[in-house]
Design an enzyme around this catalytic site. Structure first.
Site, short mmCIF file in Angstrom:
data_model
loop_
_atom_site.label_atom_id
_atom_site.label_comp_id
_atom_site.label_asym_id
_atom_site.label_seq_id
_atom_site.Cartn_x
_atom_site.Cartn_y
_atom_site.Cartn_z
N ARG A 84 13.77 -34.33 94.88
CA ARG A 84 14.28 -35.80 95.12
C ARG A 84 14.45 -36.36 93.81
NH1 ARG A 84 11.45 -37.55 100.79
NH2 ARG A 84 13.03 -36.62 102.14
N LYS B 107 14.62 -31.51 121.43
CA LYS B 107 14.79 -32.23 122.54
C LYS B 107 16.10 -32.85 122.75
CE LYS B 107 9.92 -33.43 123.04
NZ LYS B 107 8.95 -34.68 122.96
N GLY C 59 16.05 -32.62 108.61
CA GLY C 59 15.04 -31.64 107.81
C GLY C 59 14.94 -30.24 108.15
N GLY D 121 16.54 -38.87 109.10
CA GLY D 121 16.78 -39.84 110.04
C GLY D 121 17.94 -40.68 109.74
P1 AMP Z 1 14.54 -31.39 116.10
O1 AMP Z 1 13.63 -31.71 114.99
O2 AMP Z 1 14.71 -31.94 117.18
O3 AMP Z 1 16.00 -30.88 115.09
O4 AMP Z 1 13.93 -29.91 116.43
C1 AMP Z 1 13.51 -28.85 115.43
C2 AMP Z 1 12.41 -27.98 116.16
O5 AMP Z 1 13.27 -27.51 117.41
C3 AMP Z 1 12.37 -26.88 115.21
O6 AMP Z 1 11.01 -27.06 114.65
C4 AMP Z 1 12.45 -25.56 116.31
O7 AMP Z 1 11.47 -24.67 116.01
C5 AMP Z 1 12.52 -26.10 117.43
N1 AMP Z 1 13.61 -25.39 118.48
C6 AMP Z 1 14.58 -25.17 118.34
N2 AMP Z 1 14.84 -24.43 119.36
C7 AMP Z 1 13.95 -24.06 120.43
C8 AMP Z 1 13.59 -23.61 121.51
N3 AMP Z 1 14.68 -22.77 122.00
N4 AMP Z 1 12.42 -23.77 122.07
C9 AMP Z 1 11.52 -24.61 121.29
N5 AMP Z 1 11.72 -25.20 120.32
C10 AMP Z 1 12.91 -24.80 119.67
#
Ligand code: AMP
Length: 392
Positions: free
Chosen positions: A36, A198, A351, A374
């Site tokens: 950064r 999610k 991230g 974000g």
């Molecule tokens: P996000 O911050 O919403 O982009 O989520 C990232 C996280 O989603 C990472 O730490 C991944 O390990 C997790 N992730 C991705 N695919 C899966 C999955 N099929 N089941 C559980 N966690 C997941």
């Protein structure tokens, strides 16, 4: 909105809001990663070369309006000095007499680093009185802290009311220009890759991008909510049952808009999320009750890669599997290859996606990796960032 190269900073006192929210090593108190700080150098050197005085300010961590030693920016000053190849004095406050005196003593081309803006409660409150104190330090205000531009703070929003000349620095300019090239008037087909844990975290992103993209590639944990909504058994996979109706609405909208919506057709499954877990590759119809999908399978990798390789523009947020664990990393890594091979303008943000791409060693072959998780998500949601709007 003006950019730094459109204003005259010669001989002026220039306040630059950067993002020096660097990771710190708790035991040694040293900076762990200077990315950064490096990212600010183009803007700062440009201003110095114009014979201006550069007053650099940032936040670090979440001290919540109080002076907390562990969040001091002091350890950043030597790192900044060595990267800049110039001594950068650290001032242990960011407003008041002490800072005004330090600024008055500066010569053309000098740089100083102020203490953490968040040591004052007015910063996060976007408080006018605090912003006026900051404004007293300068003639020109430059915002180069994209990563916090989705949160209105005194140093990125209110301050613009009190400084006569305000503009975006080169980092912020890059972020805005790349994003606009990808989502404003893109070369088509435009494909979005949306992954991550999610659906609930990315609903607004999905709702916004579906109006703009030609292809929507959905993987990661969130895919299972869509698969469940289509009647598949997803076993123990991540699944948000309260989101099923919404998932159906999004799928219907994609159909109505003729957007190609790609979901996994096979998965790498395990009974628990561990690096040494027994894994199987199954068709998406055959996930047993006590198994979970942790990565996309080979057939999905092939289909997703095809959709990505033939795109002219790609926007990507979120990994396609639990890439942190080797057995579940192929999907994400293989899609990096597809994006690189496509020759498309590829913009990546978030991230985890950033981390995954760096792990492949191919980050320099991606057109642009956003510096703000974000803030990038909010752009993808179609929102106007308050600190960017304040420059307008
Ligand atoms: P996000 O911050 O919403 O982009 O989520 C990232 C996280 O989603 C990472 O730490 C991944 O390990 C997790 N992730 C991705 N695919 C899966 C999955 N099929 N089941 C559980 N966690 C997941």
């Amino acid at each position: 909105m003006k950019y730094l190269d459109q204003i005259d900073v010669s001989g002026k006192r220039v306040f630059v809001r950067v993002d020096f929210n660097v990771p710190m090593d708790k035991s040694s108190g040293q900076v762990k990663d200077d990315t950064r700080v490096k990212a600010s150098l183009t803007t700062i050197n440009y201003i110095r070369e114009k014979g201006a005085r550069v007053i650099v300010a940032s936040h670090l961590g979440r001290p919540k309006g109080k002076k907390v030693e562990e969040f001091s920016l002091k350890p950043v000053a030597p790192v900044f000095s060595s990267l800049l190849k110039k001594d950068v004095p650290f001032i242990d406050d960011c407003i008041g007499e002490k800072v005004l005196e330090a600024v008055a003593a500066m010569k053309a081309g000098d740089v100083i680093l102020l203490e953490n803006l968040r040591f004052y409660p007015g910063e996060d409150k976007n408080d006018d009185a605090f912003a006026q104190e900051l404004a007293k330090l300068c003639d020109v205000y430059i915002n180069d802290a994209f990563a916090v531009s989705h949160r209105a703070a005194a140093s990125n929003t209110a301050i613009t009311k009190f400084v006569p000349i305000c503009a975006a620095g080169f980092l912020l300019k890059n972020e805005i220009e790349y994003f606009n090239r990808a989502m404003g008037n893109p070369a088509r087909p435009l494909a979005a890759i949306i992954g991550g844990a999610k659906v609930s975290d990315k609903i607004k992103v999905l709702e916004n991008v579906i109006d703009k993209v030609d292809r929507l590639v959905v993987g990661g944990g969130m895919a299972f909510t869509f698969l469940k909504a289509q009647g598949y058994n997803v076993g123990k996979s991540l699944c948000e049952t309260d989101m099923l109706d919404l998932a159906r609405t999004i799928l219907d909208k994609a159909k109505a808009k003729n957007v190609q919506f790609l979901l996994p057709t096979d998965a790498v499954i395990a009974q628990n999320a561990a690096a040494d877990a027994e894994v199987k590759i199954v068709d998406i119809k055959n996930i047993p009750d006590d198994w979970m999908g942790l990565d996309i399978g080979p057939a999905t990798i092939a289909a997703f890669s095809e959709a990505v390789k033939s795109a002219k523009t790609i926007v990507w947020n979120g990994p396609l599997g639990m890439f942190e664990l080797a057995p579940f990393s192929s999907g994400t890594f293989k899609l990096v290859d597809a994006a690189v091979d496509s020759g498309a303008l590829t913009i990546v943000g978030g991230g985890d996606t950033d981390t995954a791409i760096h792990k492949t060693g191919k980050s320099d072959r991606i057109s642009y990796i956003s510096t703000g998780g974000g803030a990038f998500l909010e752009l993808l949601e179609g929102k106007t960032l308050p600190a960017v709007a304040a420059l307008g």
